[in-house]
Design an enzyme around this catalytic site. Sequence first.
Site, short mmCIF file in Angstrom:
data_model
loop_
_atom_site.label_atom_id
_atom_site.label_comp_id
_atom_site.label_asym_id
_atom_site.label_seq_id
_atom_site.Cartn_x
_atom_site.Cartn_y
_atom_site.Cartn_z
CG PHE A 115 3.84 -20.32 -17.81
CD1 PHE A 115 2.67 -19.58 -17.72
CD2 PHE A 115 4.79 -20.16 -16.81
CE1 PHE A 115 2.45 -18.71 -16.67
CE2 PHE A 115 4.58 -19.28 -15.75
CZ PHE A 115 3.41 -18.56 -15.68
CB VAL A 116 9.47 -19.01 -20.05
CG1 VAL A 116 9.59 -19.92 -21.25
CG2 VAL A 116 8.97 -17.63 -20.45
CE LYS B 5 5.47 -16.75 -23.55
NZ LYS B 5 4.44 -17.10 -22.54
CD GLU C 188 7.79 -4.99 -18.94
OE1 GLU C 188 8.31 -5.88 -18.24
OE2 GLU C 188 6.62 -4.63 -18.78
CG ASP C 189 9.84 -9.65 -17.24
OD1 ASP C 189 9.17 -8.65 -17.53
OD2 ASP C 189 9.38 -10.58 -16.55
NE ARG D 42 9.02 -12.34 -9.03
CZ ARG D 42 8.17 -11.85 -9.92
NH1 ARG D 42 8.56 -11.63 -11.16
NH2 ARG D 42 6.92 -11.58 -9.59
CG ASP E 147 2.12 -12.83 -22.93
OD1 ASP E 147 1.73 -13.25 -24.01
OD2 ASP E 147 1.92 -13.44 -21.87
C1 PRP Z 1 4.79 -9.40 -16.91
C2 PRP Z 1 5.93 -8.66 -17.61
C3 PRP Z 1 5.25 -7.53 -18.29
C4 PRP Z 1 3.87 -8.08 -18.59
C5 PRP Z 1 3.80 -8.48 -20.03
O1 PRP Z 1 4.56 -8.82 -15.67
O2 PRP Z 1 6.89 -8.22 -16.70
O3 PRP Z 1 5.16 -6.39 -17.47
O4 PRP Z 1 3.67 -9.24 -17.77
O5 PRP Z 1 2.54 -8.97 -20.34
P1 PRP Z 1 1.62 -8.33 -21.47
O6 PRP Z 1 2.47 -8.09 -22.67
O7 PRP Z 1 0.58 -9.42 -21.72
O8 PRP Z 1 0.99 -7.08 -20.92
P2 PRP Z 1 3.68 -9.50 -14.54
O9 PRP Z 1 2.29 -8.92 -14.57
O10 PRP Z 1 3.79 -10.99 -14.62
O11 PRP Z 1 4.36 -8.96 -13.20
P3 PRP Z 1 5.85 -9.16 -12.63
O12 PRP Z 1 6.78 -8.40 -13.56
O13 PRP Z 1 5.80 -8.55 -11.28
O14 PRP Z 1 6.16 -10.64 -12.62
#
Ligand code: PRP
Length: 174
Positions: free
Chosen positions: A151-152, A130, A98-99, A164, A102
Amino acid sequence: MAELRPAEILLSEAQIQKRVAEMALEIRKDYPDDLHVIAVLKGAFIFLSDLARHMPGHVSLDFMAVSSYAKGTTSSGEVKMVKDLDTALDGRNVVIVEDIVDTGLTLTYLQEILRKRHPKSLRTACLLSKPSRRKVEVTVDYIGFTIEDRFVVGYGLDFDEQYRNLPHIAVIQP
Ligand code: PRP
């Protein structure tokens, strides 16, 4: 409306590359033989691509895409599977990539559904965490950087699908 732009660089390209290489070796040390790496689209695509290239030996890769239902307004953590995996996980050593973690809701959901597919082991690697934003406790086995609640964008992370492609992580602000 004020335009939002990436301003301060939080993590440089060099810092990220060094840490990603370390993480790749750490994961490979734990799983030197069979290793199946799953990236969660879209945000993890750059992290996965660098991480995988730093892993010695052969690893298999797969991708899944999810999207949150009404993100930020619900604590259900329910996410919609937009693209499922192509291959089964039975008996495999699986690492979810995962990136960012949160609230932890997306990862909790992913771990629950993937555990039901009977992998031999299931771990998670995330580039950014985070902890101050967590709504649920979730195990993250490999963390690149722990950051504050800012916000990053960049290195896979977007604001409205932009930024991205940045090679570094920047803080976005008006
Ligand atoms: C981001 C990230 C995780 C998720 C984390 O995805 O890649 O999957 O949010 O958030 P959380 O811990 O609050 O659940 P996003 O929905 O932004 O989609 P993306 O990866 O397509 O940018």
